[in-house]
Structures are given as C-alpha cells and as structure tokens.
Design an enzyme around this catalytic site. Structure first.
Site, PDB file in Angstrom:
ATOM      1  N   SER A  49      -3.753   3.380   5.029  1.00  0.00           N
ATOM      2  CA  SER A  49      -2.517   2.876   4.427  1.00  0.00           C
ATOM      3  C   SER A  49      -2.196   1.487   4.963  1.00  0.00           C
ATOM      4  CB  SER A  49      -1.374   3.834   4.722  1.00  0.00           C
ATOM      5  OG  SER A  49      -1.019   3.701   6.091  1.00  0.00           O
ATOM      6  N   LYS A  50      -1.080   0.971   4.513  1.00  0.00           N
ATOM      7  CA  LYS A  50      -0.568  -0.336   4.945  1.00  0.00           C
ATOM      8  C   LYS A  50      -0.504  -0.450   6.464  1.00  0.00           C
ATOM      9  CE  LYS A  50       2.429  -3.330   2.447  1.00  0.00           C
ATOM     10  NZ  LYS A  50       2.739  -3.262   1.054  1.00  0.00           N
ATOM     11  N   ARG A  51      -0.115   0.652   7.075  1.00  0.00           N
ATOM     12  CA  ARG A  51      -0.006   0.715   8.534  1.00  0.00           C
ATOM     13  C   ARG A  51      -1.282   0.280   9.239  1.00  0.00           C
ATOM     14  NH1 ARG A  51      -0.055   5.477  11.158  1.00  0.00           N
ATOM     15  NH2 ARG A  51      -0.532   6.581   9.221  1.00  0.00           N
TER      16      ARG A  51
ATOM     17  N   GLY B   1      -3.273  -1.908   8.083  1.00  0.00           N
ATOM     18  CA  GLY B   1      -3.650  -3.254   7.619  1.00  0.00           C
ATOM     19  C   GLY B   1      -4.354  -3.223   6.284  1.00  0.00           C
TER      20      GLY B   1
END
Ligand code: GLU
Length: 437
Positions: free
Chosen positions: A202-204, A206
């Site tokens: 996920s975005k977490r 990167g």
C-alpha cells in the site's frame, strides 16, 4: 505455436506500480519469443470505472518503454460478442438465466489441474469446492471470467500472464474453455507483491501509481529493473539489467512462487545507480525535461535552471541525488536568493556569525578576481585561525550565507556558479539579516 501475451488492466485507477510488473513480464515473454504483446482494457465494471485511467495506463506504458503491438482492445466495445457467447452456453445447456443474469453451471465432478509456467508448479482443485457463477451481468456487461475466456481464446493468447490473485478462479476458467470446446491456454500466475512488513502492498510502503514515481523523479529504466526483480532472479545473477538484457534472460520458469517484497529504499538506491550510469550530457537533458514537464517548480517555468545552468550543476550533484527531483532543493539557491533562518546560523560552530561575516565580506572584497579555490581556501583558513575558529565552521558559515542551507553541492563550485558579485551581495544580506534579528 506463436507466443502472444497481453496486459489486461482494469481502468479502475491510474496504472499501479504492481501492474507494471505484470505488464513487464508479459512484454518480456513476448519479445523474447519474437511474439506479440498487446493491451486489453478490461472496462466492464462500470461502478469502478475511473475517468482518465485508460489514458494514464497507455501514457505510462509508453513512458516505461513497454510498447504494445496493434491497437488496444476495449471490452466495453464488444458487448455483443460476450452476449453471443453466453447465449451459446445457454443453448448447449451449460448456462442458465436467473434474475436477468446469466450463470455458468459448474461441473462438480472430479478435479481441475494446471501446470503453472511459474516453476512448472502443478495447481489442483477439487471441483466439488466450486459453485455456479455469473458470466453475464444484468447490465449486459460480462464478468471477468467470461470476458477473459472469450477474448483470450479469440486472440489466441498463450500464455496468460496475470497476478496470483487469480489462481482461485482457475477452475472456473478451465471449465469455461472446455464448455466452449476450446483449447485451454497455458497460465503463469505471478507472485503477490507485499510491503517490507509482509502486509498487503500500500501507500504506506511507498507504493503508488507509476505516474507518481515519474513525477517524483524516477527513471523508467530503474523502475523496470527494480520491478523485474520482484519475483524474478536472472540466471546471470546480475542486479542491474537493461530492458534488452531482461528480454534475453527472462524465463517464467525462473520466477519464484513465493511472495515478492517491495522495498522502496532499494528502488531509490537503484534509481541513484541509474542516474550515475547516465552520461552527463544525457542526464542534463533528462533533468531539463523532467523539470519542464513534471515539476510544478515555478522557478523552472521562469527559465531557471536553463540548459547551461543544468550542465554546470550536473557533475556537482550527480553523486548526491537519488531522484531527479532531488536536484531542486539542492540547487535552487544557485538561481534564487536564499531565505535565511536564524536557527540555522545559531547551530553553526562559529561564535559570532554577523561579526565573522563582516570579516568574510571584507576579505571577499579584497580578493583578486577571478577567485580561485586555492586562494579562497587559504584566505579563510587564515581568517579562521585569526579568530580562533575552526576552518570548517567558517566555510559552513559562508555556505549558509550564500544558500540559506547547510547542505549544498561543493562550496567553491557553487560560488563559481553564483558569481563573485552575487556572493558578496548575499554575504552582506546575511549580515543585515543577522543584525536585524
Ligand atoms: N483485469 C484483470 C486485472 O486487472 C486482468 C487479469 C488478467 O490479466 O487476465 O487483474
């Protein structure tokens, strides 16, 4: 049999970085075999369709250099075809209508198995675990299952390369192929990509759309190289490979069937390696294009840094940047007046900054032009000695006075770019700033 692969994204958003790997592997397989690589837009889920996603997918594939053959196929333009095929199954008693949708009648007897091209792994299912499923929705759009089977049969896709999340749907697809009396293609299911903490990517971690990596200053070569290694180990053991080297070495058999880990720090490192590998003249063009096209840096739009200016800074920053965007904070001060922050001056290892700067300005005024490194160094080492300060502290003070920051490209080279007159002017402005606070 001719090798034909396709990348079949659903336009439910911009092309995600994980999708790049699927596209890349399908591209590599086709190019290695001298086959065909095509693009199919699976726009059959109207609720999840995102305006602009298809354009983003096509533009990003082009930027990455994953050129596809022919024109893309849009499933939304082929609804009659799917309807016709659903009808065939109804007519042969293999499907039925319920509540306006068409359902496939699953055969619960026996087993379904395939040998996946990833490591030639045998994957087997008991058919008794399966259930009837929808192939044509009441809105007239096909589900993925029907559209996959019809399209991949008609364009003769072989092998079908897709994410491992589709493994559980294999029994549905095999039964559909058989119900039509068609040959089942070979499949390659690519390992799931996870974050470094082994949770869903996920975005977490990167991860983001590929186009955002582009605007963040990543090079397409580095992205492809990095993504290729998520699940694939080249037989040569090489870690840095160009696209054509990948084409030569790639084999689905060498793809792992264990989860791959997306480590953004490795991508950043690799991007830095690619920047350093790029010839200065070429890097100059890449940086200029990047700053013009991508960055919303208003300075750039006003003409800075110009091509000549970039040419001067490239050798100074090449070893220090990981992404093309790093150049902006590192070199902005070269073209624009710095903003001072008294806290930065306070942290320096020089006791009285404004007094010392006055002495520095005096020396600069007297220094013979054009300034050169040796004289510059000698002058300020002597000054440091005379006021009982460390030479490093004095040079750092000059750096902050001309740039407003403590990290810059090498000091003297920066001074050469800024120019003697401007350096003197900034030194005086720094003095005024310090006297005022
Ligand atoms: N549209 C599907 C997806 O994005 C395609 C899977 C396939 O390649 O068949 O996952």
């Amino acid at each position: 049999m001719k090798i034909k692969t396709r990348f079949a994204p659903s336009p439910t958003g911009a092309l995600h970085i994980g999708g790049v790997r699927t596209a890349l592997f399908a591209y590599l397989v086709a190019r290695k075999a001298g086959g065909v690589f095509s693009l199919r837009i699976e726009d059959t889920d109207r609720a999840r369709f995102v305006e602009g996603a298809t354009e983003d997918i096509i533009k990003t594939l082009k930027w990455l250099g994953l050129t596809f053959d022919g024109e893309p196929i849009y499933q939304s333009e082929r609804l009659d075809l799917y309807k016709e095929h659903a009808k065939k199954l109804i007519d042969s008693g293999k499907a039925y209508e319920k509540d306006g949708a068409v359902w496939f009648k699953i055969d619960l007897d026996g087993k379904t198995s395939i040998v996946d091209l990833v490591r030639n792994r045998k994957i087997e299912f008991e058919n008794s675990t399966q259930k009837d499923f929808v192939i044509l929705k009441s809105d007239g759009y096909p589900t993925y299952h029907l559209a996959h089977v019809v399209d991949d049969h008609l364009v003769e896709t072989n092998p079908v390369i897709r994410g491992a999340e589709w493994i559980s749907s294999v029994p549905k697809h095999i039964q559909l192929f058989k119900a039509f009396g068609w040959q089942v293609p070979q499949y390659a299911h690519l390992p799931i990509i996870l974050g470094t903490d082994r949770s869903k990517l996920s975005k977490r971690h990167g991860a983001k759309p590929a186009s955002e990596f582009r605007s963040d200053g990543f090079l397409p070569e580095a992205i492809l190289n990095f993504m290729a290694l998520l699940g694939w180990t080249p037989p040569s053991g090489k870690e840095i490979l160009s696209l054509s080297e990948m084409v030569q070495e790639f084999d689905l058999f060498d793809v792992n069937n264990t989860n791959a880990i997306f480590d953004i720090t490795k991508l950043e490192w690799m991007n830095g390696e690619y920047i350093r590998k790029t010839e200065n003249s070429n890097l100059k063009v890449k940086i200029r294009n990047y700053l013009m096209d991508i960055s919303d840096n208003t300075l750039v739009k006003e003409g800075h840094p110009s091509e000549e200016e970039i040419e001067k800074v490239v050798p100074l920053i090449k070893d220090r940047i990981k992404t093309l965007s790093d150049i902006v904070p590192l070199t902005d001060f070269l073209w624009e007046k710095p903003e001072y922050d008294k806290e930065i001056f306070k942290k320096l290892k020089v006791k009285n900054c404004s007094e010392t700067l006055l002495k520095i300005a005096e020396k600069l005024e007297k220094m013979e032009k054009p300034w050169n490194t040796e004289i510059f160094e000698k002058t300020f080492r002597e000054l440091a000695d005379s006021i009982g300060a460390k030479a490093g502290g004095v040079f750092q003070l000059i750096r902050v006075a001309i740039s407003g920051q403590t990290v810059t490209p090498p000091l003297f080279e920066s001074i050469e770019i800024i120019g003697e007159g401007e350096v003197l002017k900034r030194t005086k402005e720094a003095i005024e700033f310090l006297q005022a606070v």
